[in-house]
Motif scaffolding. Structure first.
Motif, mmCIF file in Angstrom:
data_model
loop_
_atom_site.group_PDB
_atom_site.id
_atom_site.type_symbol
_atom_site.label_atom_id
_atom_site.label_comp_id
_atom_site.label_asym_id
_atom_site.label_seq_id
_atom_site.Cartn_x
_atom_site.Cartn_y
_atom_site.Cartn_z
ATOM 1 N N GLN A 181 36.695 41.754 46.916
ATOM 2 C CA GLN A 181 36.343 42.291 47.762
ATOM 3 C C GLN A 181 35.021 43.194 48.293
ATOM 4 O OE1 GLN A 181 37.292 46.545 45.935
ATOM 5 N NE2 GLN A 181 38.614 45.769 44.253
ATOM 6 N N HIS A 182 34.528 42.049 48.148
ATOM 7 C CA HIS A 182 33.011 42.115 48.774
ATOM 8 C C HIS A 182 32.829 41.078 49.401
ATOM 9 C CE1 HIS A 182 31.264 45.586 46.608
ATOM 10 N NE2 HIS A 182 31.862 44.457 45.766
ATOM 11 N N PRO A 205 51.421 42.844 42.540
ATOM 12 C CA PRO A 205 51.899 44.356 42.053
ATOM 13 C C PRO A 205 51.639 44.860 42.482
ATOM 14 C CG PRO A 205 50.827 43.259 40.392
ATOM 15 C CD PRO A 205 51.009 41.574 41.144
ATOM 16 N N SER A 206 52.474 45.904 43.534
ATOM 17 C CA SER A 206 52.326 46.638 43.876
ATOM 18 C C SER A 206 51.165 48.026 43.986
ATOM 19 C CB SER A 206 53.179 48.161 44.807
ATOM 20 O OG SER A 206 53.613 48.165 43.434
ATOM 21 N N ARG A 207 50.286 48.183 42.520
ATOM 22 C CA ARG A 207 49.827 48.941 41.826
ATOM 23 C C ARG A 207 48.025 48.693 42.541
ATOM 24 N NH1 ARG A 207 52.371 46.665 37.685
ATOM 25 N NH2 ARG A 207 50.596 45.404 36.224
ATOM 26 N N ARG A 227 46.531 44.665 49.214
ATOM 27 C CA ARG A 227 46.026 44.013 50.534
ATOM 28 C C ARG A 227 45.499 42.665 51.472
ATOM 29 N NH1 ARG A 227 42.752 48.216 49.088
ATOM 30 N NH2 ARG A 227 40.619 47.933 49.440
ATOM 31 N N ASP A 228 44.269 42.086 49.985
ATOM 32 C CA ASP A 228 43.908 41.378 50.007
ATOM 33 C C ASP A 228 44.512 39.768 50.335
ATOM 34 O OD1 ASP A 228 41.137 42.279 50.677
ATOM 35 O OD2 ASP A 228 41.370 42.598 48.510
ATOM 36 N N PHE A 229 46.041 40.008 49.732
ATOM 37 C CA PHE A 229 46.220 39.191 49.892
ATOM 38 C C PHE A 229 47.447 38.581 50.396
ATOM 39 C CE2 PHE A 229 44.616 39.199 45.173
ATOM 40 C CZ PHE A 229 43.926 37.694 44.848
#
Length: 493
Positions: A87-88, A119-121, A126-128
């Motif tokens: 995320q960074h 996994p949707s959770r 979203r990064d993939f």
């Protein structure tokens, strides 16, 4: 411009003699190299990074050596101790726990590409989105992996992107450590092994803590976009090819592969694009037809649309730039390339990339992928040996194949077979002997040519399984040629 590449300098931890593609069929001289050969990063920045890594306390990621950590730092990213899944901007993405492989998207001799489902959770999902997982293969299940992901990523960033820029498919490293994904990938390969190409059967993914996320070039909406995938290969003739060649390097290679590798489920050379014809319309329609790039589109009911779209691909700046860089980085050819030449291995990588052409209603988007560094210490002898065979066995120059008393036209459609200078070529024939024919070795001068073959005709002798080859060549069988006719007319027959 040409990028200055410093020759590979193996570290004390890694040997340039490692060769992970032992199972690679010998007919494929452009296969990806699995060797762990470090690539120099020009200058002192990498040295400073290594010293910094060695001076720090041991990192939590014990599976990474200090050298690996230094290389990652030089690339501008490191594994994150916070496990932030990338995320960074400075952190490598970590494949989320519970990620599952969906299916095999494609494979080559050295790599396999899979669709994955996060996994949707998982907040990092979203990064993939829009990425596939690309991993290196090994000759057999459980074989020791030798592919170095960090060094290959550095090669992409420091050698490929500076010369091809936005033409390159997006690719980044991803951490697979302790995810269990490799076993699941191999489970898929085991399940579908009987459906894979003969040369890929029994090959699997090597155990690894890293992999690549690569941009998914498949259409998101098949109704508005069509993907065409092919290898441009040698967009110029090999500089060390014979001057009297009637085939380009790739068409000669395809003919060699056909005669040498008699495996099932493989296309004839004439069903694949001639790289020279790809960028030239100065030849008969069957030779330069754009549908050679995508035979499956020829009878889809939109011939005019696909004809125009496919015909525009060779004129795209991406193809032009790829050809320019191939030419810049190799001016002598495999026969004369030196092991110390820093540019030639890059040229060979550029000749083995894959072109992804996304065809939309009013535009075509082209990107290139599959760029792997090829270690000349491992590859150069093979490249040179293949070029010698193409020359000595007549694959560049022979107009006919003579097998078991019958003549066959070589099933190639090369631009060079149809240019005016062909009329000045000498006659050459490839004479095929059966692999079990002991006379082949006893008397190299003995041949079975018919009496009407003119004296002085260049005869190239080759040994293979004639029974299988004759079945493959049956559509190419011809009456005995009239060698008194000009060569140009014979080629038109």
């Amino acid at each position: 411009m040409a990028l200055h590449l410093v020759p590979p300098q193996p570290s004390s931890e890694e040997s340039a003699s490692n060769q992970g593609d032992a199972a690679e069929p010998c007919f494929d001289d452009n296969s990806s190299d699995l060797a762990q050969t470090p690539i120099s990063n020009h200058g002192s920045f990498l040295d400073a990074a290594i010293q910094d890594a060695q001076s720090r306390p041991d990192h939590d990621d014990a599976w990474l050596t200090s050298h690996d950590m230094a290389m990652l730092k030089a690339l501008g990213s490191e594994p994150c101790p916070m496990n932030c899944s990338g995320q960074h901007h400075h952190c490598l993405k970590r494949l989320p726990t519970g990620t599952k492989p969906v299916k095999l998207v494609g494979e080559g001799s050295a790599n396999a590409v899979f669709e994955i489902k996060v996994p949707s959770r998982d907040r990092a999902g979203r990064d993939f989105k829009g990425y596939l997982l690309r991993v290196a293969k090994v000759p057999s299940l459980g074989a020791a992996p030798t592919y170095n992901y960090i060094l290959q990523q550095q090669f992409l960033q420091t050698a490929i992107k500076p010369i091809l820029g936005d033409h390159v498919v997006n690719q980044e490293l991803v951490v697979l450590h302790k995810t269990g994904i490799i076993q699941e990938l191999n489970n898929i390969l085991r399940t579908i092994d009987h459906t894979r190409k003969d040369k890929f059967k029994g090959t699997y993914v090597g155990e690894t803590d890293l992999g690549f996320l690569v941009e998914d070039m498949r259409p998101q909406d098949p109704e508005t976009c069509t993907l065409v995938e092919f290898k441009p290969k040698w967009l110029s003739q090999s500089p060390s090819a014979p001057k009297n060649a009637i085939r380009c390097r790739q068409c000669a290679m395809e003919l060699r592969n056909l005669v040498k590798d008699l495996s099932r489920n493989k296309a004839l050379p004439e069903q694949k694009p001639c790289p020279l014809a790809l960028i030239s319309s100065d030849s008969p329609w069957p030779v330069h037809s754009p549908f050679r790039m995508a035979p499956h589109l020829e009878n889809q009911g939109r011939n005019e649309f696909y004809l125009e779209a496919l015909g525009s691909i060779p004129t795209q700046p991406a193809i032009r730039d790829l050809k320019v860089q191939q030419d810049i980085h190799d001016t002598v050819g495999p026969l004369y390339a030196a092991s110390t030449d820093p540019f030639f291995p890059l040229a060979m990588t550029l000749r083995d990339c894959t072109c992804f052409a996304q065809i939309y209603t009013s535009s075509v988007r082209i990107r290139f992928g599959d760029f792997d560094w090829k270690d000349p210490q491992i590859k150069l002898e093979r490249w040179r040996g293949v070029e010698e065979e193409l020359i000595e066995k007549g694959f560049y120059t022979a107009e006919w194949i003579f097998c078991d008393g019958a003549f066959y036209r070589p099933p190639t459609l090369c631009l060079l077979e149809h240019v005016p200078t062909v009329s000045k070529k000498d006659i050459a024939i490839i004479e095929i002997h059966d692999a079990k024919d002991d006379r082949f070795d006893v008397d190299p001068q003995q041949h079975t040519m018919p009496n009407h073959v003119p004296a002085g005709t260049k005869i190239h002798r080759y040994q293979t399984n004639t029974g299988v080859l004759k079945r493959l060549l049956e559509p190419c069988k011809r009456e005995a040629p009239d060698f008194t006719k000009p060569v140009r007319k014979r080629l038109a027959s």
